[in-house]
Enzyme design. Structure first.
Site, PDB file in Angstrom:
ATOM      1  N   ARG A 215      19.433  56.957   0.803  1.00 14.14           N
ATOM      2  CA  ARG A 215      19.155  56.401  -0.525  1.00 14.14           C
ATOM      3  C   ARG A 215      17.737  56.764  -0.958  1.00 14.14           C
ATOM      4  O   ARG A 215      17.485  57.150  -2.089  1.00 14.14           O
ATOM      5  CB  ARG A 215      19.334  54.874  -0.514  1.00 14.14           C
ATOM      6  CG  ARG A 215      20.804  54.446  -0.513  1.00 14.14           C
ATOM      7  CD  ARG A 215      20.955  52.949  -0.750  1.00 14.14           C
ATOM      8  NE  ARG A 215      20.650  52.154   0.417  1.00 14.14           N
ATOM      9  CZ  ARG A 215      21.548  51.682   1.284  1.00 14.14           C
ATOM     10  NH1 ARG A 215      22.821  51.932   1.099  1.00 14.14           N
ATOM     11  NH2 ARG A 215      21.177  50.955   2.315  1.00 14.14           N
ATOM     12  N   PHE A 232      31.900  56.076  -4.859  1.00 17.69           N
ATOM     13  CA  PHE A 232      31.999  55.060  -3.804  1.00 17.69           C
ATOM     14  C   PHE A 232      30.663  54.306  -3.758  1.00 17.69           C
ATOM     15  O   PHE A 232      30.014  54.197  -2.727  1.00 17.69           O
ATOM     16  CB  PHE A 232      32.305  55.683  -2.437  1.00 17.69           C
ATOM     17  CG  PHE A 232      33.500  56.607  -2.429  1.00 17.69           C
ATOM     18  CD1 PHE A 232      34.776  56.087  -2.329  1.00 17.69           C
ATOM     19  CD2 PHE A 232      33.351  57.984  -2.520  1.00 17.69           C
ATOM     20  CE1 PHE A 232      35.890  56.926  -2.315  1.00 17.69           C
ATOM     21  CE2 PHE A 232      34.451  58.837  -2.515  1.00 17.69           C
ATOM     22  CZ  PHE A 232      35.725  58.315  -2.399  1.00 17.69           C
ATOM     23  N   ASP A 253      33.421  52.833  -8.323  1.00 16.34           N
ATOM     24  CA  ASP A 253      33.928  52.171  -7.122  1.00 16.34           C
ATOM     25  C   ASP A 253      35.228  51.455  -7.474  1.00 16.34           C
ATOM     26  O   ASP A 253      35.419  51.023  -8.609  1.00 16.34           O
ATOM     27  CB  ASP A 253      32.911  51.161  -6.566  1.00 16.34           C
ATOM     28  CG  ASP A 253      33.159  50.856  -5.092  1.00 16.34           C
ATOM     29  OD1 ASP A 253      32.445  51.402  -4.226  1.00 16.34           O
ATOM     30  OD2 ASP A 253      34.096  50.076  -4.793  1.00 16.34           O
ATOM     31  N   ASN A 282      39.451  54.721  -9.129  1.00 14.83           N
ATOM     32  CA  ASN A 282      39.703  55.459  -7.905  1.00 14.83           C
ATOM     33  C   ASN A 282      38.956  56.789  -8.019  1.00 14.83           C
ATOM     34  O   ASN A 282      39.178  57.553  -8.959  1.00 14.83           O
ATOM     35  CB  ASN A 282      41.222  55.691  -7.794  1.00 14.83           C
ATOM     36  CG  ASN A 282      41.584  56.408  -6.521  1.00 14.83           C
ATOM     37  OD1 ASN A 282      40.776  57.115  -5.927  1.00 14.83           O
ATOM     38  ND2 ASN A 282      42.824  56.243  -6.106  1.00 14.83           N
ATOM     39  N   ASP A 300      30.079  59.093  -0.867  1.00 14.70           N
ATOM     40  CA  ASP A 300      29.920  58.294   0.357  1.00 14.70           C
ATOM     41  C   ASP A 300      31.166  57.447   0.569  1.00 14.70           C
ATOM     42  O   ASP A 300      31.126  56.218   0.415  1.00 14.70           O
ATOM     43  CB  ASP A 300      28.656  57.419   0.232  1.00 14.70           C
ATOM     44  CG  ASP A 300      28.419  56.606   1.495  1.00 14.70           C
ATOM     45  OD1 ASP A 300      28.918  57.003   2.568  1.00 14.70           O
ATOM     46  OD2 ASP A 300      27.757  55.562   1.410  1.00 14.70           O
ATOM     47  N   CYS A 340      31.684  58.925   7.426  1.00 13.13           N
ATOM     48  CA  CYS A 340      31.340  57.947   8.471  1.00 13.13           C
ATOM     49  C   CYS A 340      32.512  57.745   9.432  1.00 13.13           C
ATOM     50  O   CYS A 340      32.552  56.762  10.165  1.00 13.13           O
ATOM     51  CB  CYS A 340      30.877  56.637   7.848  1.00 13.13           C
ATOM     52  SG  CYS A 340      32.118  55.885   6.801  1.00 13.13           S
TER      53      CYS A 340
HETATM   54  N1  SAH Z   1      27.203  54.247  -0.837  1.00 15.50           N
HETATM   55  C1  SAH Z   1      27.380  52.829  -0.704  1.00 15.50           C
HETATM   56  C2  SAH Z   1      28.381  52.460   0.359  1.00 15.50           C
HETATM   57  C3  SAH Z   1      29.783  52.998   0.123  1.00 15.50           C
HETATM   58  S1  SAH Z   1      30.997  52.169   1.017  1.00 15.50           S
HETATM   59  C4  SAH Z   1      26.014  52.186  -0.471  1.00 15.50           C
HETATM   60  O1  SAH Z   1      25.001  52.900  -0.358  1.00 15.50           O
HETATM   61  O2  SAH Z   1      25.941  50.962  -0.408  1.00 15.50           O
HETATM   62  C5  SAH Z   1      32.475  52.755   0.392  1.00 15.50           C
HETATM   63  C6  SAH Z   1      32.922  52.172  -0.957  1.00 15.50           C
HETATM   64  O3  SAH Z   1      34.070  52.897  -1.369  1.00 15.50           O
HETATM   65  C7  SAH Z   1      33.322  50.714  -0.973  1.00 15.50           C
HETATM   66  O4  SAH Z   1      32.539  50.028  -1.901  1.00 15.50           O
HETATM   67  C8  SAH Z   1      34.808  50.710  -1.424  1.00 15.50           C
HETATM   68  O5  SAH Z   1      35.085  49.650  -2.340  1.00 15.50           O
HETATM   69  C9  SAH Z   1      34.914  52.025  -2.131  1.00 15.50           C
HETATM   70  N2  SAH Z   1      36.225  52.690  -2.172  1.00 15.50           N
HETATM   71  C10 SAH Z   1      37.094  52.880  -1.174  1.00 15.50           C
HETATM   72  N3  SAH Z   1      38.115  53.683  -1.578  1.00 15.50           N
HETATM   73  C11 SAH Z   1      37.859  54.015  -2.865  1.00 15.50           C
HETATM   74  C12 SAH Z   1      38.505  54.844  -3.830  1.00 15.50           C
HETATM   75  N4  SAH Z   1      39.622  55.507  -3.535  1.00 15.50           N
HETATM   76  N5  SAH Z   1      37.941  54.978  -5.052  1.00 15.50           N
HETATM   77  C13 SAH Z   1      36.811  54.303  -5.354  1.00 15.50           C
HETATM   78  N6  SAH Z   1      36.147  53.532  -4.475  1.00 15.50           N
HETATM   79  C14 SAH Z   1      36.658  53.377  -3.258  1.00 15.50           C
END
Ligand code: SAH
Length: 397
Positions: A215, A232, A253, A282, A300, A340
């Site tokens: 970040r 995400f 998200d 999505n 991410d 991850c």
């Molecule tokens: N980058 C973030 C952490 C990401 S965690 C940070 O720095 O805090 C992954 C995220 O992906 C979660 O919030 C989850 O709600 C979201 N997620 C999972 N599948 C998804 C999809 N198909 N489309 C959009 N968001 C999704």
């Protein structure tokens, strides 16, 4: 001092199966075990011997798990309260040295990475969130709580033991207060930025602490009025860092509560969320027809692979989003792409992104390949603990 070992029982390995323990790998699989001598219950600490009766170490026994013993020690030393206190102290000392200034949230204990299999402790200011993922640690919960209270004097300790690995240990998910008033949403500082963290209800233990350094990297790269797409986004971490540098951010998200907290996090840092976009969608669909192209894109995603059998499908998922993202980056722009998933190793991740770049038909340079930050250490003898892979890419025509 009172021992925590079962001194009547011992695990004896098959002939020729001692190598992994001699290499200090903490897992003894069921197939390596010849026999268990004496009475021994799941979760107890037992000594492990080679077929030649050489002591290899001591660890948590679990008759239900394929990982039959999780080794805590490779020496003939007593496993008692003092043993765990020392291990936890060593973990805390590392964080005291390495956590950046103006940061009140970090991972204090990282399971095998800190030689404490099955114990994760995250700090959010005065609140600790703990995750117990081995039967042995789950049985020692009262002791761990006592040691954490003594060493850290937290206002609260809250348990967030969830995730698919629990079942394999015969554990059930638990979300409960272990000490103090149950916390709600708490505020933390990360590199002097403010974030609200929902400890009882948020994802993981509330915040993705492992992305702290990435970040900050994005904060450094986003200077100027660039268009940044944070896929995400969860509670908007990357977006806040970039927006403070003047970037116009779009956070995508699937979770509406996460996006609501993202807006709050903008406000907390003196940013007007109305000047930015928060899209509940999505990512797979959003990236097919995004409203614009971007100077910087962040990918991410959550771990697509929870089991080895899902690897192929997950690899396709990673390739799809990376291909779509590479297509949507402006020429000369950047893509920070992460995985991850434990089962996707560094090499495989690079191969997947290679295929994505090839299919997108653009030039791509690798600028950096950061891994997980130092509060998520990897035990060198336990490469399975390395899970976060990142590629910082420049895309151009
Ligand atoms: N980058 C973030 C952490 C990401 S965690 C940070 O720095 O805090 C992954 C995220 O992906 C979660 O919030 C989850 O709600 C979201 N997620 C999972 N599948 C998804 C999809 N198909 N489309 C959009 N968001 C999704």
């Amino acid at each position: 001092m009172e021992t925590l070992e079962n001194q009547q029982a011992r695990v004896i390995l098959k002939k020729g199966r001692a190598k992994s323990a001699l290499n200090r790998h903490p897992w003894i699989f069921s197939g390596a075990i010849d026999r268990v001598e004496g009475e021994c219950e799941g979760g107890e600490v037992v000594p492990v011997y080679s077929a030649e009766k050489r002591l290899l170490g001591k660890g948590f026994f679990n008759p239900r798990s394929q990982i039959r013993v999780r080794l805590l020690s490779f020496e003939d030393q007593p496993v008692n309260r003092e043993f765990f206190r020392r291990k936890i102290r060593q973990a805390l000392e590392l964080r005291e040295k390495l956590i950046p200034a103006h940061t009140t949230a970090c991972r204090l204990v990282h399971s095998e990475g800190d030689f404490l299999p099955g114990l994760v402790v995250d700090r959010y200011g005065e609140v600790l969130a703990a995750h117990f993922s081995s039967l042995g640690m789950a049985k020692l919960k009262p002791l761990m709580v006592e040691i954490l209270k003594e060493l850290l004097r937290p206002a609260a300790i809250f348990e967030r033991s969830e995730g698919s690995a629990l079942r394999e240990e015969g554990l059930t998910p638990l979300k409960q207060s272990l000490w103090g008033e149950p916390p709600g949403v708490v505020e933390i500082l990360e590199n002097n930025l403010r974030f609200r963290v929902d400890v009882p209800e948020g994802q993981k233990t509330g915040f993705y602490l492992d992305q702290r350094d990435n970040r900050r990297l994005i904060g450094e790269l986003a200077a100027g009025s660039q268009a940044l797409l944070n896929c995400f986004s969860y509670t908007g971490g990357f977006s806040v860092y970039a927006a403070l540098q003047g970037a116009a951010t779009t956070s995508v998200d699937a979770s509406e509560p996460a996006l609501a907290l993202a807006r709050e996090n903008f406000g907390l840092n003196g940013l007007n969320p109305e000047g930015h976009r928060f899209v509940p969608a999505n990512v797979f669909e959003f990236l097919r027809e995004p409203p614009e192209t971007y100077d910087i894109i962040i990918l991410d995603p959550p771990a697509f692979v929870k089991h080895r059998k899902d690897l192929e499908k997950a690899a396709r998922g990673y390739k799809d989003i990376n291909r779509l993202a590479i297509k949507q980056v402006k020429s000369g722009g950047l893509l920070l792409t992460c995985s991850c998933s434990h089962f996707v190793n560094r090499d495989l991740f690079r191969k997947i992104v290679f295929s994505a770049a090839q299919e997108a038909g653009r030039n791509v340079q690798i600028l950096a390949q950061p891994g997980q930050p130092p509060d998520h250490p990897v035990n060198i003898f336990h490469p399975e603990g390395e899970y976060l892979k990142t590629l910082l890419l420049r895309v151009f025509d």
